[in-house]
Design a protein around this motif. Structure first.
Motif, short mmCIF file in Angstrom:
data_model
loop_
_atom_site.label_atom_id
_atom_site.label_comp_id
_atom_site.label_asym_id
_atom_site.label_seq_id
_atom_site.Cartn_x
_atom_site.Cartn_y
_atom_site.Cartn_z
N ALA A 137 0.83 -1.21 0.00
CA ALA A 137 0.00 0.00 0.00
C ALA A 137 0.86 1.25 0.00
CB ALA A 137 -0.92 0.01 1.22
N GLY A 138 0.41 2.23 -0.79
CA GLY A 138 1.01 3.56 -0.76
C GLY A 138 2.50 3.60 -1.01
N ASN A 183 17.82 6.93 -4.28
CA ASN A 183 16.45 6.53 -4.60
C ASN A 183 15.98 5.50 -3.58
OD1 ASN A 183 17.01 6.51 -8.21
ND2 ASN A 183 16.63 8.20 -6.83
N GLN A 184 14.75 5.67 -3.11
CA GLN A 184 14.18 4.74 -2.15
C GLN A 184 12.76 4.38 -2.58
OE1 GLN A 184 14.94 7.74 0.94
NE2 GLN A 184 15.82 6.11 2.19
N PHE A 185 12.38 3.15 -2.25
CA PHE A 185 11.03 2.67 -2.54
C PHE A 185 10.38 2.32 -1.20
CE2 PHE A 185 13.66 2.02 -6.21
CZ PHE A 185 12.84 2.35 -7.30
N ILE A 186 9.54 3.22 -0.70
CA ILE A 186 9.03 3.13 0.67
C ILE A 186 7.51 3.02 0.64
CG2 ILE A 186 8.90 4.31 2.90
CD1 ILE A 186 11.48 5.78 2.14
N ASP A 187 6.96 2.06 1.40
CA ASP A 187 5.50 1.90 1.43
C ASP A 187 4.91 2.67 2.61
OD1 ASP A 187 5.71 0.34 3.75
OD2 ASP A 187 5.59 -1.56 2.67
N SER A 188 3.58 2.57 2.75
CA SER A 188 2.88 3.37 3.76
C SER A 188 3.21 2.94 5.18
CB SER A 188 1.37 3.29 3.54
OG SER A 188 0.92 1.94 3.66
N ASP A 189 3.81 1.75 5.35
CA ASP A 189 4.25 1.31 6.67
C ASP A 189 5.66 1.80 6.99
OD1 ASP A 189 1.97 -0.11 7.43
OD2 ASP A 189 2.59 -1.85 6.28
N GLY A 190 6.29 2.49 6.04
CA GLY A 190 7.66 2.95 6.25
C GLY A 190 8.71 1.92 5.90
#
Length: 216
Positions: A135-136, A192-199
């Motif tokens: 998510a997100g 560059n980072q790929f981060i979701d809604s949970d961090g």
């Protein structure tokens, strides 16, 4: 299969969370908490409502039929390819890094990226989602040179698991333009980072971006 939540190409000037220590290329798997019941629970809820069942199956795609990607791999998101695509008028081949193995990540770090000042380009990122919905997810792009620093957060979206890869292109319809002029030439440090809604930071890339007067 399109993403569950519509993506946005808008620029977010400030980060929504403070920088934290990187978890490295393979982040620890963490089940999401926001809307993220597991697949079986999500499909079982309101199972007697046929229209709702079909709607959920259309959102989940192959995951609704049990395709949760490569479940032998503990990662939830796997970035498989990082591509910089140039506008046709640049007459340049795409710069492509394959992340099928960690050697591809190391190659980007060692080789870096070179561009001609003022050239037009865009990012194309391919990735797999496994086990559960992500998510997100955001693509966080940070560029530094001396006292200059620019940070963007681009919303990739929310996706169900599947064996086939998802693709994210930014910008969708236009192109970014590399800085131009003597003051802007030189070497920039990129993260560059790929981060979701949970961090959860699913992948972090560090490399140099070199802006040159001509194609070299």
């Amino acid at each position: 299969m399109s993403e569950i939540v519509e993506k946005s190409d808008s620029k977010i000037v400030e980060a929504n969370r403070p920088d934290e220590e990187s978890s490295g290329p393979v982040a620890e798997y963490k089940a999401s908490d926001a809307a993220l019941k597991n697949m079986s629970e999500m499909l079982a809820a309101d199972a007697e409502d046929e229209s709702l069942r079909r709607y959920k199956e259309s959102l989940l795609g192959a995951a609704a039929k049990g395709d949760l990607g490569n479940t032998s791999d503990p990662r939830r998101v796997v970035i498989t390819e990082y591509r910089i695509a140039f506008a046709p008028e640049e007459e340049r081949p795409d710069i492509v890094f394959s992340f099928a193995t960690l050697e591809g990540v190391e190659k980007l770090k060692e080789k870096g990226v070179e561009m001609k000042e003022g050239c037009k380009y865009k990012f194309v990122i391919s990735f797999h989602v496994q086990h559960d919905i992500v998510a997100g997810m955001k693509f966080v792009h940070t560029v530094k040179k001396a006292i200059f620093k620019n940070k963007e957060e681009l919303m990739i979206g929310s996706y169900p698991p599947a064996s086939v890869p998802h693709n994210f292109t930014f910008p969708r319809h236009e192109y970014l333009e590399a800085p131009a002029g003597m003051m802007y030439r030189g070497t920039y440090s990129c993260k560059n980072q790929f981060i979701d809604s949970d961090g959860v930071n699913h992948l972090e890339l560090d490399y140099d971006l070199r802006i040159n007067k001509t194609w070299e």
